[in-house]
Design a protein around this motif. Structure first.
Motif, PDB file in Angstrom:
ATOM      1  N   VAL A 189      74.639 -13.292 -74.449  1.00 13.98           N
ATOM      2  CA  VAL A 189      73.429 -13.912 -74.989  1.00 13.98           C
ATOM      3  C   VAL A 189      73.146 -15.209 -74.235  1.00 13.98           C
ATOM      4  O   VAL A 189      74.026 -15.762 -73.574  1.00 13.98           O
ATOM      5  N   VAL A 190      71.912 -15.681 -74.358  1.00 11.57           N
ATOM      6  CA  VAL A 190      71.489 -16.914 -73.693  1.00 11.57           C
ATOM      7  C   VAL A 190      71.535 -18.081 -74.674  1.00 11.57           C
ATOM      8  O   VAL A 190      70.987 -18.000 -75.778  1.00 11.57           O
ATOM      9  N   LYS A 204      72.285 -33.229 -78.216  1.00 13.24           N
ATOM     10  CA  LYS A 204      73.639 -32.957 -77.729  1.00 13.24           C
ATOM     11  C   LYS A 204      74.201 -31.695 -78.379  1.00 13.24           C
ATOM     12  O   LYS A 204      75.346 -31.667 -78.856  1.00 13.24           O
ATOM     13  N   ASP A 205      73.363 -30.647 -78.397  1.00 12.46           N
ATOM     14  CA  ASP A 205      73.819 -29.412 -79.042  1.00 12.46           C
ATOM     15  C   ASP A 205      73.509 -28.189 -78.187  1.00 12.46           C
ATOM     16  O   ASP A 205      72.665 -28.214 -77.299  1.00 12.46           O
ATOM     17  N   TRP A 206      74.249 -27.123 -78.460  1.00 16.90           N
ATOM     18  CA  TRP A 206      73.991 -25.802 -77.905  1.00 16.90           C
ATOM     19  C   TRP A 206      73.361 -24.962 -79.006  1.00 16.90           C
ATOM     20  O   TRP A 206      73.864 -24.918 -80.130  1.00 16.90           O
ATOM     21  N   SER A 207      72.262 -24.310 -78.671  1.00 19.93           N
ATOM     22  CA  SER A 207      71.536 -23.555 -79.691  1.00 19.93           C
ATOM     23  C   SER A 207      70.775 -22.415 -79.033  1.00 19.93           C
ATOM     24  O   SER A 207      70.920 -22.148 -77.833  1.00 19.93           O
ATOM     25  N   TRP A 208      69.967 -21.753 -79.841  1.00 16.72           N
ATOM     26  CA  TRP A 208      69.105 -20.678 -79.345  1.00 16.72           C
ATOM     27  C   TRP A 208      67.780 -21.262 -78.864  1.00 16.72           C
ATOM     28  O   TRP A 208      67.294 -22.237 -79.442  1.00 16.72           O
ATOM     29  N   PRO A 209      67.176 -20.682 -77.839  1.00 13.43           N
ATOM     30  CA  PRO A 209      65.839 -21.141 -77.447  1.00 13.43           C
ATOM     31  C   PRO A 209      64.836 -20.874 -78.567  1.00 13.43           C
ATOM     32  O   PRO A 209      64.739 -19.757 -79.078  1.00 13.43           O
ATOM     33  N   LYS A 210      64.099 -21.908 -78.923  1.00 15.12           N
ATOM     34  CA  LYS A 210      63.141 -21.800 -80.028  1.00 15.12           C
ATOM     35  C   LYS A 210      62.233 -23.016 -79.992  1.00 15.12           C
ATOM     36  O   LYS A 210      62.492 -23.990 -79.276  1.00 15.12           O
ATOM     37  N   GLY A 211      61.174 -22.987 -80.805  1.00 15.71           N
ATOM     38  CA  GLY A 211      60.289 -24.137 -80.896  1.00 15.71           C
ATOM     39  C   GLY A 211      59.201 -23.913 -81.921  1.00 15.71           C
ATOM     40  O   GLY A 211      59.035 -22.815 -82.464  1.00 15.71           O
ATOM     41  N   GLU A 244      58.170 -19.891 -76.356  1.00 18.03           N
ATOM     42  CA  GLU A 244      59.229 -20.892 -76.395  1.00 18.03           C
ATOM     43  C   GLU A 244      60.440 -20.479 -75.556  1.00 18.03           C
ATOM     44  O   GLU A 244      61.050 -21.309 -74.881  1.00 18.03           O
ATOM     45  N   VAL A 245      60.789 -19.206 -75.603  1.00 19.77           N
ATOM     46  CA  VAL A 245      61.923 -18.754 -74.792  1.00 19.77           C
ATOM     47  C   VAL A 245      61.617 -18.931 -73.309  1.00 19.77           C
ATOM     48  O   VAL A 245      62.466 -19.403 -72.535  1.00 19.77           O
ATOM     49  N   GLU A 246      60.403 -18.579 -72.900  1.00 26.77           N
ATOM     50  CA  GLU A 246      60.070 -18.749 -71.483  1.00 26.77           C
ATOM     51  C   GLU A 246      60.038 -20.221 -71.097  1.00 26.77           C
ATOM     52  O   GLU A 246      60.517 -20.606 -70.019  1.00 26.77           O
ATOM     53  N   GLU A 247      59.484 -21.062 -71.963  1.00 31.43           N
ATOM     54  CA  GLU A 247      59.433 -22.487 -71.649  1.00 31.43           C
ATOM     55  C   GLU A 247      60.828 -23.087 -71.501  1.00 31.43           C
ATOM     56  O   GLU A 247      61.074 -23.907 -70.614  1.00 31.43           O
ATOM     57  N   GLU A 248      61.750 -22.676 -72.366  1.00 32.92           N
ATOM     58  CA  GLU A 248      63.067 -23.313 -72.391  1.00 32.92           C
ATOM     59  C   GLU A 248      64.076 -22.668 -71.448  1.00 32.92           C
ATOM     60  O   GLU A 248      65.056 -23.318 -71.060  1.00 32.92           O
ATOM     61  N   THR A 249      63.867 -21.401 -71.091  1.00 29.65           N
ATOM     62  CA  THR A 249      64.852 -20.710 -70.248  1.00 29.65           C
ATOM     63  C   THR A 249      64.285 -20.212 -68.928  1.00 29.65           C
ATOM     64  O   THR A 249      65.046 -19.859 -68.025  1.00 29.65           O
ATOM     65  N   GLY A 250      62.953 -20.121 -68.827  1.00 31.34           N
ATOM     66  CA  GLY A 250      62.336 -19.527 -67.648  1.00 31.34           C
ATOM     67  C   GLY A 250      62.324 -18.012 -67.674  1.00 31.34           C
ATOM     68  O   GLY A 250      61.874 -17.379 -66.710  1.00 31.34           O
ATOM     69  N   ALA A 269      54.316 -23.176 -69.796  1.00 33.30           N
ATOM     70  CA  ALA A 269      54.858 -24.387 -69.185  1.00 33.30           C
ATOM     71  C   ALA A 269      56.382 -24.285 -69.181  1.00 33.30           C
ATOM     72  O   ALA A 269      56.955 -23.354 -69.752  1.00 33.30           O
ATOM     73  N   HIS A 270      57.036 -25.235 -68.556  1.00 36.86           N
ATOM     74  CA  HIS A 270      58.500 -25.225 -68.546  1.00 36.86           C
ATOM     75  C   HIS A 270      59.020 -26.539 -69.107  1.00 36.86           C
ATOM     76  O   HIS A 270      58.485 -27.612 -68.820  1.00 36.86           O
ATOM     77  N   ALA A 271      60.050 -26.427 -69.922  1.00 41.27           N
ATOM     78  CA  ALA A 271      60.616 -27.609 -70.567  1.00 41.27           C
ATOM     79  C   ALA A 271      61.196 -28.562 -69.528  1.00 41.27           C
ATOM     80  O   ALA A 271      61.751 -28.134 -68.507  1.00 41.27           O
ATOM     81  N   SER A 272      61.085 -29.846 -69.815  1.00 38.07           N
ATOM     82  CA  SER A 272      61.659 -30.846 -68.921  1.00 38.07           C
ATOM     83  C   SER A 272      63.171 -30.913 -69.115  1.00 38.07           C
ATOM     84  O   SER A 272      63.718 -30.410 -70.100  1.00 38.07           O
ATOM     85  N   LYS A 273      63.842 -31.569 -68.183  1.00 35.46           N
ATOM     86  CA  LYS A 273      65.292 -31.752 -68.294  1.00 35.46           C
ATOM     87  C   LYS A 273      65.657 -32.614 -69.498  1.00 35.46           C
ATOM     88  O   LYS A 273      66.786 -32.558 -69.989  1.00 35.46           O
ATOM     89  N   ASP A 274      64.701 -33.414 -69.968  1.00 31.72           N
ATOM     90  CA  ASP A 274      64.960 -34.207 -71.166  1.00 31.72           C
ATOM     91  C   ASP A 274      65.009 -33.330 -72.419  1.00 31.72           C
ATOM     92  O   ASP A 274      65.631 -33.706 -73.415  1.00 31.72           O
ATOM     93  N   GLU A 275      64.337 -32.178 -72.348  1.00 38.22           N
ATOM     94  CA  GLU A 275      64.340 -31.257 -73.488  1.00 38.22           C
ATOM     95  C   GLU A 275      65.492 -30.259 -73.396  1.00 38.22           C
ATOM     96  O   GLU A 275      66.246 -30.069 -74.347  1.00 38.22           O
ATOM     97  N   ILE A 276      65.588 -29.592 -72.242  1.00 40.48           N
ATOM     98  CA  ILE A 276      66.628 -28.586 -72.007  1.00 40.48           C
ATOM     99  C   ILE A 276      67.263 -28.891 -70.653  1.00 40.48           C
ATOM    100  O   ILE A 276      66.580 -28.861 -69.626  1.00 40.48           O
ATOM    101  N   ASP A 277      68.554 -29.173 -70.648  1.00 42.83           N
ATOM    102  CA  ASP A 277      69.187 -29.496 -69.368  1.00 42.83           C
ATOM    103  C   ASP A 277      70.206 -28.455 -68.915  1.00 42.83           C
ATOM    104  O   ASP A 277      70.827 -28.607 -67.860  1.00 42.83           O
ATOM    105  N   ALA A 278      70.366 -27.376 -69.707  1.00 38.05           N
ATOM    106  CA  ALA A 278      71.266 -26.301 -69.286  1.00 38.05           C
ATOM    107  C   ALA A 278      70.891 -25.015 -70.012  1.00 38.05           C
ATOM    108  O   ALA A 278      70.550 -25.037 -71.201  1.00 38.05           O
ATOM    109  N   VAL A 279      70.948 -23.913 -69.269  1.00 35.12           N
ATOM    110  CA  VAL A 279      70.717 -22.572 -69.817  1.00 35.12           C
ATOM    111  C   VAL A 279      71.894 -21.718 -69.376  1.00 35.12           C
ATOM    112  O   VAL A 279      72.210 -21.664 -68.184  1.00 35.12           O
ATOM    113  N   ARG A 280      72.561 -21.057 -70.320  1.00 34.83           N
ATOM    114  CA  ARG A 280      73.777 -20.321 -69.992  1.00 34.83           C
ATOM    115  C   ARG A 280      73.787 -18.939 -70.638  1.00 34.83           C
ATOM    116  O   ARG A 280      73.463 -18.794 -71.818  1.00 34.83           O
TER     117      ARG A 280
END
Length: 328
Positions: A26-27, A35-42, A57-63, A110-121
């Motif tokens: 899962v992503v 400072k949390d790990w969560s599911w892409p949402k908005g 929201e998933v596309e914005e936060e994960t591409g 659009a795509h989330a900034s690094k201030d919003e999402i800084d890692a996708v795993r």
């Protein structure tokens, strides 16, 4: 005027999944602000349908461009300011080649900034469960894992659509098959576009009567599709031979693509009988059972899986959702 403390904040997202070397993955996203790990949402934008919000929201936060699958348990909790927040989740997969028409029908994200999402795993489900910061976020994950283990996670969507609001029979002097949509009906048709796109609809089967064709036309135009017009889905053909209508619907359920079927209120009991015949008791109880079954422009989403141990074309309706694109 600002919303009061009792206002409900609606949010949507998805658990994007894949299987690699037999392992469910899962992503996850990391939000530096929390400072949390969560599911892409908005949060939903003004006038946005919840399914469209999940995809956006998933596309914005994960591409990742995704297609929604079956719904997962949502969450509801209180925010610091006293408002309630409700989060809707779906299982989802990354869009593939068959989903290109549906993706083409969407506005650019659009795509989330690094201030919003800084890692996708991508992470194995077990590792994701440990990494999630909020314990409640494990609730939809547990449902996803359970569906995977039961063989009911990889679903197709069959969307049953009642055409938009049409001119009344008493006010229309022309042929019944040419009775058009009203202004409201045309708005309902336009509102269907993001919903059909969210589920990756790649084929559209419709009654050839004008009010059905006009209902699906905004989506088929946006997606670059040609609708498949089927006479058994008309009111007249259904009245003469409901058996042919049932055969048409059963064939649609067996189709291997995500698909929308648009028809008329008098035809819906037969459509629902076919769905009911392919569904377990828990799903049958959730199907519309009373006239008018669906309101104009409403959508019943049927999540279909291949039946285990059955014939190659045997299917089961594993879950259903009801959506009202306009005004929801």
């Amino acid at each position: 005027m600002s919303a009061g403390p009792t206002a409900l904040v609606r949010s949507a997202g998805a658990l994007v999944w894949r299987v690699r070397q037999g392992r469910l993955q899962v992503v996850l996203v990391h939000r530096p602000r929390y400072k949390d790990w969560s599911w892409p949402k908005g949060k939903l934008e003004a006038g946005e349908h919840v399914t469209a919000a999940a995809v956006r929201e998933v596309e914005e936060e994960t591409g990742l461009e995704i297609v929604l699958g079956r719904p997962l348990p949502g969450l509801e909790y209180e925010l610091a300011d006293g408002r309630r927040k409700r989060v809707h989740y779906w299982a989802a997969q990354v869009a593939g080649r068959p989903d290109r028409p549906a993706v083409h029908a969407r506005p650019p994200a659009a795509h989330a900034s690094k201030d919003e999402i800084d890692a996708v795993r991508w992470a194995d489900a077990d590792a994701a469960r440990k990494r999630l910061t909020r314990a409640d976020d494990r609730i939809p994950l547990d449902a996803l894992v359970a569906a995977h283990e039961a063989g009911t996670l990889d679903t197709r969507a069959v969307l049953v659509v009642r055409h938009g609001r049409a001119r009344s029979r008493s006010s229309w002097k022309g042929e019944e098959g040419t009775r058009p949509l009203t202004d409201v009906g045309r708005l309902q048709a336009g509102a269907l576009v993001p919903v059909l796109s969210a589920y990756g609809v790649a084929d559209v089967v419709t009654s050839p009567w004008l009010r059905c064709c006009a209902t699906v036309e905004p989506y088929t135009t946006a997606a670059g599709l040609t609708p498949d017009r089927r006479e058994p889905l008309t009111e007249a053909e259904h009245a003469d031979s409901p058996e042919k209508t049932a055969e048409t619907v059963a064939a649609v359920l067996r189709t291997r693509s995500d698909l929308a079927l648009c028809t008329h209120r008098p035809v819906l009991p037969t459509v629902l009988d076919v769905v009911r015949a392919h569904a377990p008791a828990a799903v049958r109880r959730r199907l519309p059972a009373e006239n008018p079954y669906l309101r104009p422009g409403q959508v019943l989403v049927c999540h279909v899986v291949r039946a285990r141990g059955g014939a190659p074309d045997e299917v089961r309706v594993e879950d259903v959702e009801l959506h009202t694109p306009l005004g929801s």
